[in-house]
Design a protein around this motif. Structure first.
Motif, short mmCIF file in Angstrom:
data_model
loop_
_atom_site.label_atom_id
_atom_site.label_comp_id
_atom_site.label_asym_id
_atom_site.label_seq_id
_atom_site.Cartn_x
_atom_site.Cartn_y
_atom_site.Cartn_z
N ASP A 28 36.59 39.31 41.70
CA ASP A 28 35.87 38.70 40.59
C ASP A 28 35.73 39.62 39.39
OD1 ASP A 28 33.99 40.48 41.54
OD2 ASP A 28 32.51 38.96 42.13
N GLN A 31 40.12 39.03 36.10
CA GLN A 31 40.38 37.63 35.82
C GLN A 31 41.86 37.35 36.03
OE1 GLN A 31 40.11 35.71 31.77
NE2 GLN A 31 38.27 34.83 32.70
N PRO A 34 44.68 34.82 33.11
CA PRO A 34 43.71 34.50 32.05
C PRO A 34 44.21 33.50 31.02
CG PRO A 34 44.64 36.69 31.73
CD PRO A 34 45.09 36.23 33.08
N ARG A 141 35.26 27.97 32.40
CA ARG A 141 35.73 28.85 33.46
C ARG A 141 34.71 29.95 33.71
NH1 ARG A 141 41.63 31.88 34.04
NH2 ARG A 141 40.97 33.41 35.61
N ARG A 143 34.71 33.39 35.79
CA ARG A 143 35.53 34.34 36.52
C ARG A 143 36.83 33.66 36.95
NH1 ARG A 143 30.74 37.49 39.97
NH2 ARG A 143 29.83 38.52 38.14
N ASN A 144 37.01 33.44 38.24
CA ASN A 144 38.27 32.85 38.72
C ASN A 144 38.10 31.45 39.29
OD1 ASN A 144 40.11 34.94 38.06
ND2 ASN A 144 39.34 36.15 39.77
N TYR A 185 41.64 30.39 40.53
CA TYR A 185 42.75 31.15 39.94
C TYR A 185 43.08 32.33 40.84
CZ TYR A 185 41.43 28.48 35.78
OH TYR A 185 41.14 27.48 34.90
#
Length: 240
Positions: A28, A31, A34, A141, A143-144, A185
Motif C-alpha cells: 500500500d 501505487q 498509477p 481511488r 491506494r490500490n 491494482y
C-alpha cells in the motif's frame, strides 16, 4: 431470488474483496499502475458463477379434468460464465463497458396440482449468449483499490436445442442489470471481483406449442401460465 443463495454470493464477494484488500495492503505504500485509468481503452476477460431464477405468474386455469397447476423453482444450481471485456473511458468517473460472453446453467422446475398434490418435474438447461452493456461509475481511488457501481442492459440468446417437454422457453430475453465491485491494482494487471443482479423484462415462456398438439396432457402446464420472468445473480472475476 432465494435469500440463502443471495447471502452466499454476497459472502463470497466479501471474502474475495477482503482477500484482495489484504494482498494490496502489503504494497500500500507503492501505487501500482498509477496511470492505468487514464488509458482510453481497456481490454480483459472474466470468468465466474451465476444462479438463475424464474418467477411464474399463473392465470388460475382449471382444466376440463378439474386440475389446477402451479409452477415454482424450489432450488438453485450454480452455473458457469465466461466473458470478454471492452472498456471505454468516458471521463475520470464514468466508463462504458461491453462484456460479451456465454452463461451455462440450468433450472429445476416443480409443477404441482393444487387439489391432489401430484408433482411433475423438469430440468431446463440453457447456454446463453449474453451481450451486456454497462455504465460503470467509479469512486475515488484509494491506494490500490477503487470501488464502483454499474447499471446497464443485457440481451440474451439461448442456443440450447430444447425438447418437446412441459415447458419451453423463448430463445431471446432482455435484462436490466445493476451491480457493484472493486478494482484492485496489482503490479501487472487489475483484479476485479463483481456482483451483478439481472432482472428479465420479457415473458420467457413459449406459449405457442405446435409440437404438443398430440400431447394435450403436457400442454395444460403452459396453458396454466400467464407469464414467467427470469432473474439472475452473477459473481464474476475480471482480469484487466
Amino acid at each position: 431470488m432465494c435469500v440463502r443463495a443471495l447471502r452466499a454470493v454476497l459472502l463470497a464477494a466479501a471474502c474475495c474483496c477482503a482477500a484482495g484488500a489484504g494482498a494490496q495492503s502489503l504494497n500500500d505504500k507503492v501505487q501500482n499502475r498509477p496511470y492505468a485509468d487514464m488509458r482510453r481503452w481497456h481490454l480483459g476477460f472474466s470468468f465466474g458463477v451465476h444462479m438463475q431464477d424464474i418467477t411464474f405468474v399463473h392465470n388460475g386455469l382449471v382444466t376440463e379434468a378439474g386440475e389446477q397447476w402451479f409452477m415454482e423453482q424450489p432450488s438453485f444450481s450454480p452455473g458457469f460464465c465466461v466473458n470478454g471485456l471492452f472498456d471505454l473511458r468516458l471521463n475520470h468517473l464514468f466508463n462504458l463497458r461491453f462484456t460479451p460472453g456465454m452463461y451455462f446453467g440450468n433450472r429445476d422446475i416443480t409443477m404441482r396440482e393444487y387439489a391432489t398434490g401430484a408433482e411433475l418435474r423438469q430440468n431446463i438447461k440453457s447456454a446463453l449468449v449474453v451481450l451486456p452493456v454497462d455504465v460503470k461509475f467509479s469512486g475515488l481511488r484509494y491506494r490500490n483499490s477503487r470501488p464502483y457501481l454499474t447499471a446497464g442492459i443485457m440481451p440474451t440468446f439461448n442456443v440450447t436445442r430444447q425438447r418437446s417437454d412441459y415447458l419451453r422457453t423463448k430463445p431471446a430475453d432482455f435484462f436490466v442489470t445493476a451491480g457493484f465491485g472493486c478494482d484492485f491494482y496489482l503490479p501487472y494487471f487489475k483484479f476485479i471481483p463483481e456482483v451483478k443482479f439481472c432482472f428479465g423484462l420479457t415473458d420467457v415462456i413459449d406459449h405457442k406449442r405446435p409440437d404438443l398438439e398430440e400431447e394435450p396432457d403436457k400442454m395444460k402446464i403452459t396453458r396454466s401460465l400467464k407469464k414467467a420472468l427470469s432473474r439472475m445473480v452473477v459473481f464474476t472475476f475480471y482480469f484487466e
